[in-house]
Design an enzyme around this catalytic site. Structure first.
Site: not given
Length: 419
Positions: A213, A217, A241-242, A285
């Site tokens: 911030h 972005s 959208k998210d 993993e």
């Protein structure tokens, strides 16, 4: 910027004395986002939600887990069989680790593709690498807790790597073990750290978000916002959208939990740990496999350990290795080709890491490891000097409008919301 007028009197009373709601309003409501950000930018929010799911499910599992070598395996089985919805919570937590890494890996490669590590976002990128390191440490310690065969032998192999360091190596291994072998003190230490590190990780994530911030972005074009015409308020455009992207991601997550809960695990971990029986093939993993391949590609133990840690360390200095002034690979055609070669290289490393360290797979791992370091240490610096990028647009809006779409400006957003 003027403080917002909240309708709720309790919120107004609190905010006047502690303006937390004003801060949230400015940072997550009015916060201007580049209008051209696509769904790849949703994976940051997806990773945050997955982290919260992991913390909540982990705390719930800790209430029924016993960190003892004589009881750990049985306590996990009791969670699966006797605790109400214990099987669901355990499968959410177990598969959540893989989903968390998937979201973060996509987030990282998106940053590599669009140059999100370039100035002035160097600290933002470095905080992201710290998050990756904390994730790897937390996941490794969590994998030991079920105390199955792969848990025990994975812990033995990985902790023994520190013995490669001269003078202090053996002392580090003894400290990690809490003795002279992987045993009860080791399990207790790993349980305590596995419980603690997610909260440290959450703190670094908040720093990461705060750093986002400061300068805003990045975006697919790779140029900064030059006015209200280039941005949209975070809410409702990007919250919607998210939320949609998160919904699709959670459907995939649920598919693994309910239909293939052990697909990304190892069957040997359903066998109780036995120090007297070594598994035929010890593998970590899947999200560790590329680094495991680099470790095994180097014949020397110390060299392998340094190469494995170097594979992450090189990401810290990436902002200074890439000397190009252009961020987005949309305008760097040669870099774009090398980026996709890097993606393929990482997939090859992952596959080679899951294969026995012999024959052709050892050769493949060595070639892939050499290319991995060559990409960052040789190719990127050279490309910055030799490549001729395509001309950048004058603003974010230019390619958006040329594409035929019309995005409302931030100024036009308020009348639309009222409508």
């Amino acid at each position: 910027m003027a403080a917002p007028q909240f309708k709720n009197p309790v919120v107004r009373w609190i905010d006047y004395r502690l303006p937390v709601f004003t801060a949230l309003h400015h940072e997550y409501n009015e916060y201007p986002m580049p209008k051209n950000c696509n769904y790849l930018w949703s994976f940051g929010a997806i990773a945050m939600v997955t982290l919260i799911i992991m913390i909540v499910s982990g705390i719930t599992l800790a209430m029924s887990y016993t960190p003892s070598t004589t009881m750990a395996f049985q306590s996990v089985e009791r969670i699966m069989r006797d605790v109400n919805s214990g099987w669901l919570i355990r499968y959410i937590h177990m598969n959540g680790a893989s989903m968390f890494f998937i979201a973060v890996f996509i987030h990282i490669f998106r940053g590599l593709y669009f140059g999100s590590y370039k100035a002035p976002r160097e600290i933002l990128w470095m905080l992201g690498v710290v998050i990756l390191l904390l994730m790897m440490a937390t996941a490794f310690m969590g994998y030991v807790l079920p105390w199955g065969q792969m848990s025990f032998w994975g812990a033995t192999v990985i902790t023994n790597l520190f013995s490669a360091f001269p003078i202090i190596g053996d002392h580090i291994v003894t400290w990690l073990w809490g003795g002279f072998s992987v045993d009860n003190p080791t399990l207790n230490r790993f349980f305590a750290l596995h419980y603690l590190l997610p909260f440290v990780l959450l703190g670094v994530v908040f720093l990461h978000v705060a750093a986002v911030h400061v300068h805003g972005s990045n975006n697919p074009v790779g140029i900064d916002i030059k006015g209200p015409q280039d941005s949209l308020p975070f809410h409702p455009y990007f919250t919607i959208k998210d939320t949609f992207g998160l919904s699709i991601f959670l459907l995939v997550f649920a598919g693994f939990v309910f239909f293939a809960p052990n697909y990304m695990g190892h069957p040997d971990n359903y066998i109780p740990a036995n120090p007297m029986v070594t598994p035929a093939h010890i593998v970590p993993e899947w999200y560790f496999l590329p680094f495991y391949a680099i470790l095994r590609a180097v014949p020397d133990k110390l060299g392998g350990v340094l190469a494995m840690f170097g594979a992450i360390a090189v990401l810290f200095i990436l902002p200074w290795l890439d000397t190009s002034k252009v961020r987005s690979s949309n305008y760097r055609p040669i870099y774009r080709q090398f980026f996709w070669v890097l993606v393929i290289d990482c997939l090859v490393l992952g596959y080679a890491g899951g294969m026995p360290a012999e024959g052709i797979w050892l050769v493949v791992a060595r070639v892939a490891a050499i290319y991995y370091f060559a990409h960052f240490l040789i190719i990127l610096p050279l490309l910055g000097k030799l490549e001729r990028p395509r001309p950048l647009p004058s603003s974010i809006s230019e390619p958006v409008l040329k594409g035929g779409g019309h995005y409302p400006t931030a100024a036009a957003a308020k009348p639309m919301e009222k409508a």
